[in-house]
Design a protein around this motif. Structure first.
Motif, short mmCIF file in Angstrom:
data_model
loop_
_atom_site.label_atom_id
_atom_site.label_comp_id
_atom_site.label_asym_id
_atom_site.label_seq_id
_atom_site.Cartn_x
_atom_site.Cartn_y
_atom_site.Cartn_z
N ALA A 78 19.30 -35.59 -24.16
CA ALA A 78 19.54 -35.93 -22.76
C ALA A 78 20.11 -34.72 -22.00
O ALA A 78 19.86 -34.57 -20.79
N LYS A 79 20.84 -33.86 -22.68
CA LYS A 79 21.39 -32.64 -22.06
C LYS A 79 20.34 -31.53 -22.01
O LYS A 79 20.61 -30.45 -21.48
N GLY A 80 19.19 -31.78 -22.62
CA GLY A 80 18.13 -30.78 -22.61
C GLY A 80 18.30 -29.67 -23.61
O GLY A 80 17.66 -28.62 -23.50
N LEU A 81 19.16 -29.85 -24.63
CA LEU A 81 19.46 -28.79 -25.58
C LEU A 81 18.62 -28.86 -26.86
O LEU A 81 18.53 -27.86 -27.59
N VAL A 82 18.06 -30.02 -27.16
CA VAL A 82 17.18 -30.16 -28.32
C VAL A 82 15.92 -30.89 -27.90
O VAL A 82 15.88 -31.56 -26.85
N GLN A 83 14.92 -30.76 -28.73
CA GLN A 83 13.68 -31.50 -28.51
C GLN A 83 13.29 -32.16 -29.83
O GLN A 83 13.65 -31.68 -30.90
N THR A 84 12.58 -33.25 -29.73
CA THR A 84 12.13 -33.97 -30.92
C THR A 84 10.62 -34.14 -30.86
O THR A 84 10.02 -34.13 -29.78
N ARG A 85 10.06 -34.27 -32.02
CA ARG A 85 8.64 -34.58 -32.12
C ARG A 85 8.40 -35.27 -33.46
O ARG A 85 9.21 -35.14 -34.38
N ALA A 86 7.30 -35.98 -33.52
CA ALA A 86 6.95 -36.61 -34.79
C ALA A 86 6.65 -35.52 -35.80
O ALA A 86 5.99 -34.52 -35.48
N ASN A 87 7.14 -35.69 -37.00
CA ASN A 87 6.89 -34.74 -38.07
C ASN A 87 5.39 -34.75 -38.38
O ASN A 87 4.83 -35.81 -38.62
N PRO A 88 4.74 -33.58 -38.37
CA PRO A 88 3.30 -33.56 -38.59
C PRO A 88 2.88 -34.06 -39.98
O PRO A 88 1.79 -34.57 -40.15
N ARG A 89 3.77 -33.97 -40.96
CA ARG A 89 3.44 -34.42 -42.32
C ARG A 89 3.78 -35.88 -42.54
O ARG A 89 3.25 -36.51 -43.45
N ASP A 90 4.72 -36.40 -41.75
CA ASP A 90 5.14 -37.80 -41.91
C ASP A 90 5.51 -38.33 -40.53
O ASP A 90 6.61 -38.08 -40.03
N LYS A 91 4.62 -39.08 -39.93
CA LYS A 91 4.79 -39.56 -38.54
C LYS A 91 6.01 -40.49 -38.40
O LYS A 91 6.47 -40.74 -37.29
N ARG A 92 6.53 -41.00 -39.49
CA ARG A 92 7.70 -41.87 -39.41
C ARG A 92 8.98 -41.07 -39.20
O ARG A 92 10.00 -41.62 -38.81
N ARG A 93 8.94 -39.79 -39.48
CA ARG A 93 10.12 -38.93 -39.36
C ARG A 93 10.07 -38.14 -38.06
O ARG A 93 9.02 -37.73 -37.61
N MET A 94 11.26 -37.91 -37.52
CA MET A 94 11.38 -37.08 -36.31
C MET A 94 11.82 -35.67 -36.74
O MET A 94 12.71 -35.52 -37.58
N SER A 95 11.20 -34.68 -36.15
CA SER A 95 11.62 -33.30 -36.34
C SER A 95 12.40 -32.88 -35.10
O SER A 95 12.00 -33.18 -33.98
N ILE A 96 13.48 -32.19 -35.32
CA ILE A 96 14.38 -31.80 -34.24
C ILE A 96 14.49 -30.28 -34.23
O ILE A 96 14.64 -29.65 -35.28
N SER A 97 14.42 -29.71 -33.05
CA SER A 97 14.59 -28.27 -32.90
C SER A 97 15.32 -27.99 -31.59
O SER A 97 15.46 -28.88 -30.74
N LEU A 98 15.78 -26.77 -31.44
CA LEU A 98 16.42 -26.37 -30.19
C LEU A 98 15.37 -26.27 -29.10
O LEU A 98 14.26 -25.80 -29.33
N SER A 99 15.72 -26.70 -27.90
CA SER A 99 14.87 -26.48 -26.73
C SER A 99 15.10 -25.05 -26.25
O SER A 99 15.97 -24.33 -26.77
N ASP A 100 14.37 -24.64 -25.23
CA ASP A 100 14.61 -23.32 -24.65
C ASP A 100 16.06 -23.20 -24.16
O ASP A 100 16.72 -22.19 -24.39
N ALA A 101 16.56 -24.26 -23.51
CA ALA A 101 17.95 -24.25 -23.03
C ALA A 101 18.92 -24.17 -24.20
O ALA A 101 19.95 -23.50 -24.12
N GLY A 102 18.61 -24.85 -25.29
CA GLY A 102 19.45 -24.79 -26.49
C GLY A 102 19.50 -23.39 -27.06
O GLY A 102 20.57 -22.89 -27.41
N HIS A 103 18.33 -22.74 -27.15
CA HIS A 103 18.29 -21.35 -27.63
C HIS A 103 19.12 -20.44 -26.73
O HIS A 103 19.78 -19.52 -27.22
N GLN A 104 19.09 -20.69 -25.43
CA GLN A 104 19.78 -19.82 -24.49
C GLN A 104 21.30 -19.87 -24.63
O GLN A 104 21.98 -18.88 -24.35
N ILE A 105 21.85 -21.03 -25.05
CA ILE A 105 23.31 -21.11 -25.13
C ILE A 105 23.88 -20.83 -26.52
O ILE A 105 25.10 -20.73 -26.68
N ILE A 106 23.02 -20.68 -27.53
CA ILE A 106 23.51 -20.50 -28.90
C ILE A 106 24.43 -19.28 -29.02
O ILE A 106 25.48 -19.36 -29.66
#
Length: 140
Positions: A78-106
């Motif tokens: 909601a703060k725009g710091l991470v993004q999620t997507r369905a895991n390409p190998r297992d659609k039941r799992r969510m993959s989480i990564s830093l968003s562009d904004a997240g990378h900028q504040i690290i």
């Protein structure tokens, strides 16, 4: 009836850890970038260290249970710091990564983290600080 055992609260590890934790929490809140909670900060640091991770794995890395990590990820999303997507190998799992904004504040978060640690450990010498951290790792 008086207890024969001496028990001085000020000498008890649990009490002392709680006091140290409270002191650190105050320092953290005054110095953290973006007014993140400690759990949000830890989550961002773990994603930064490991790259894209599953939500379950992230919870283990950040020492949080499934319900807690889900809420933390939702708030960071909601703060725009991470993004999620369905895991390409297992659609039941969510993959989480830093968003562009997240990378900028690290970088700022890492600098703040170092400052927070330094302020927390300020009453100790360098050797005492190293010993404390080593001992805490041993009992964690």
């Amino acid at each position: 009836m008086e207890d024969d055992l001496d028990y001085v609260l000020d000498d008890q590890i649990g009490f002392l850890l709680r006091l140290a934790s409270q002191r650190h929490s105050v320092i953290f809140q005054k110095n953290v970038v973006g007014k993140l909670t400690a759990t949000q900060f830890a989550t961002l640091m773990r994603i930064s260290e490991h790259g894209e991770v599953s939500q379950n794995h992230l919870g283990r890395l950040a020492a949080m249970d499934v319900a807690t990590i889900k809420g933390v990820v939702d708030r960071l999303k909601a703060k725009g710091l991470v993004q999620t997507r369905a895991n390409p190998r297992d659609k039941r799992r969510m993959s989480i990564s830093l968003s562009d904004a997240g990378h900028q504040i690290i970088g700022d978060l890492k600098r703040a983290g170092h400052e927070i640690s330094a302020l927390t450990l300020a009453p100790l010498s360098a050797d005492e600080s190293q010993t404390l951290v080593s001992l805490l790792k041993k009992i964690s």
